[in-house]
Design an enzyme around this catalytic site. Structure first.
Site, PDB file in Angstrom:
ATOM      1  N   HIS A 149       7.157  17.021  22.926  1.00 56.50           N
ATOM      2  CA  HIS A 149       8.231  17.986  22.706  1.00 56.50           C
ATOM      3  C   HIS A 149       9.085  18.164  23.961  1.00 56.50           C
ATOM      4  O   HIS A 149      10.285  18.444  23.860  1.00 56.50           O
ATOM      5  CB  HIS A 149       7.647  19.349  22.315  1.00 56.50           C
ATOM      6  CG  HIS A 149       7.213  19.462  20.897  1.00 56.50           C
ATOM      7  ND1 HIS A 149       8.076  19.829  19.877  1.00 56.50           N
ATOM      8  CD2 HIS A 149       6.007  19.279  20.322  1.00 56.50           C
ATOM      9  CE1 HIS A 149       7.413  19.876  18.727  1.00 56.50           C
ATOM     10  NE2 HIS A 149       6.149  19.546  18.970  1.00 56.50           N
ATOM     11  N   ASP A 156       8.829  20.221  15.156  1.00 56.51           N
ATOM     12  CA  ASP A 156       7.840  20.691  14.184  1.00 56.51           C
ATOM     13  C   ASP A 156       8.606  21.364  13.059  1.00 56.51           C
ATOM     14  O   ASP A 156       9.397  22.283  13.312  1.00 56.51           O
ATOM     15  CB  ASP A 156       6.882  21.703  14.816  1.00 56.51           C
ATOM     16  CG  ASP A 156       5.991  21.090  15.881  1.00 56.51           C
ATOM     17  OD1 ASP A 156       5.834  19.854  15.891  1.00 56.51           O
ATOM     18  OD2 ASP A 156       5.451  21.859  16.700  1.00 56.51           O
ATOM     19  N   GLU A 238      -0.854  15.863  12.519  1.00 56.30           N
ATOM     20  CA  GLU A 238      -0.128  17.100  12.231  1.00 56.30           C
ATOM     21  C   GLU A 238       0.981  16.823  11.222  1.00 56.30           C
ATOM     22  O   GLU A 238       1.952  16.143  11.544  1.00 56.30           O
ATOM     23  CB  GLU A 238       0.478  17.685  13.517  1.00 56.30           C
ATOM     24  CG  GLU A 238      -0.552  18.078  14.554  1.00 56.30           C
ATOM     25  CD  GLU A 238       0.050  18.570  15.862  1.00 56.30           C
ATOM     26  OE1 GLU A 238      -0.707  19.094  16.696  1.00 56.30           O
ATOM     27  OE2 GLU A 238       1.293  18.444  16.052  1.00 56.30           O
ATOM     28  N   HIS A 241       4.697  17.482  12.507  1.00 56.95           N
ATOM     29  CA  HIS A 241       5.139  16.956  13.810  1.00 56.95           C
ATOM     30  C   HIS A 241       5.817  15.594  13.654  1.00 56.95           C
ATOM     31  O   HIS A 241       5.182  14.633  13.205  1.00 56.95           O
ATOM     32  CB  HIS A 241       3.905  16.851  14.701  1.00 56.95           C
ATOM     33  CG  HIS A 241       4.137  16.339  16.080  1.00 56.95           C
ATOM     34  ND1 HIS A 241       3.856  17.075  17.214  1.00 56.95           N
ATOM     35  CD2 HIS A 241       4.599  15.150  16.549  1.00 56.95           C
ATOM     36  CE1 HIS A 241       4.130  16.376  18.291  1.00 56.95           C
ATOM     37  NE2 HIS A 241       4.581  15.194  17.909  1.00 56.95           N
TER      38      HIS A 241
END
Length: 266
Positions: A149, A156, A238, A241
């Protein structure tokens, strides 16, 4: 009298010398700004819903995260433009993207690391990591000292069926429900049912976990397919993500704050 005057003169001279040699007050270091190539997502697509969780107390830390000063999604321009393309397609199908987190400053990642090392702080365990021993967060890959990130091309996000229903704010201290509980029981979110909530530290968050079936699996695959078509790659662990490839800054971890001033005019 001459003795008094002589003493006053000596004191004044001493004061002048002390004033002359005393250091100037330290200047506050200016905050770093985002380099060219970063933009506010809203300037590229104002229709994408933004629920920037880390500016609130509804996080696995139980507090606002360092570096998140305003609820604004900042991304590299190519990533923002790709989200715009995906959003145009989704709007025609009655959906919208909703972002939870975008660019993340290194100081925020450092905050995560400090929290993970404090094994006594488990205030939010009941919601975000009910089945994971906090001492395992590094070994199991939930927390790391660097995050994609911070390079600016990772986001996200989830899907919301339109018209978007309002969501209530989190109330610190409220009863916590496991992030993998049935949708009607866990913290309310206006997104479609993905099988777990956002930031759920559990293997059920793995995008293709075989225990996730039916509408929940279909929703995950719909999100993944939509974003893959515009150049994003999903992190298998995830479902929320995604990283836009190729990254504009593949080797740089930035630390400017999440603040509109960081991308003023962009």
């Amino acid at each position: 009298m001459r003795t008094v005057l002589r003493a006053l003169a000596t004191a004044a001279a001493t004061l002048l010398v002390a004033t002359a040699v005393s250091p100037a007050p330290a200047q506050a270091r200016p905050e770093p700004k985002a380099p060219e190539g970063f933009v506010a997502l809203r300037s590229v697509d104002p229709t994408i819903i933004q629920e920037m969780r880390y500016t609130t107390a509804h996080t696995f830390l139980g507090e606002r995260v360092d570096g998140y000063r305003q609820p604004v999604c900042i991304l590299t321009r190519p990533a923002a433009r790709a989200l715009h393309l995906a959003q145009k397609r989704l709007l025609r199908q009655g959906y919208s993207l909703k972002v939870y987190d975008c660019y993340r400053p290194q100081r925020a990642v450092d905050h995560f690391v400090r929290w993970a090392k404090d094994l006594d702080d488990q205030a939010m365990k009941g919601e975000f990591y009910p089945l994971v021993d906090k001492s395992r967060l590094f070994d199991d890959g939930y927390i790391a000292e660097k995050s994609g990130h911070s390079r600016g091309s990772t986001v996200d996000l989830t899907l919301v069926r339109l018209p978007a229903l309002p969501t209530r704010p989190y109330r610190p201290g409220e009863r916590l429900t496991p992030c993998f509980a049935p949708k009607g029981e866990r913290f309310p979110d206006n997104s479609v049912d993905m099988g777990t909530g956002y930031d759920c530290f559990d293997t059920l968050s793995h995008t293709d976990d075989p225990r996730i079936q039916g509408a929940q699996r279909a929703n995950r695959q719909f999100l993944k397919r939509t974003l893959t078509d515009v150049g994003f790659v999903n992190l298998p662990e995830e479902w929320w993500h995604f990283t836009h490839k190729p990254e504009l800054f593949p080797d740089t971890y930035f630390d400017f704050p999440v603040d509109r001033r960081s991308v003023a005019g962009r």
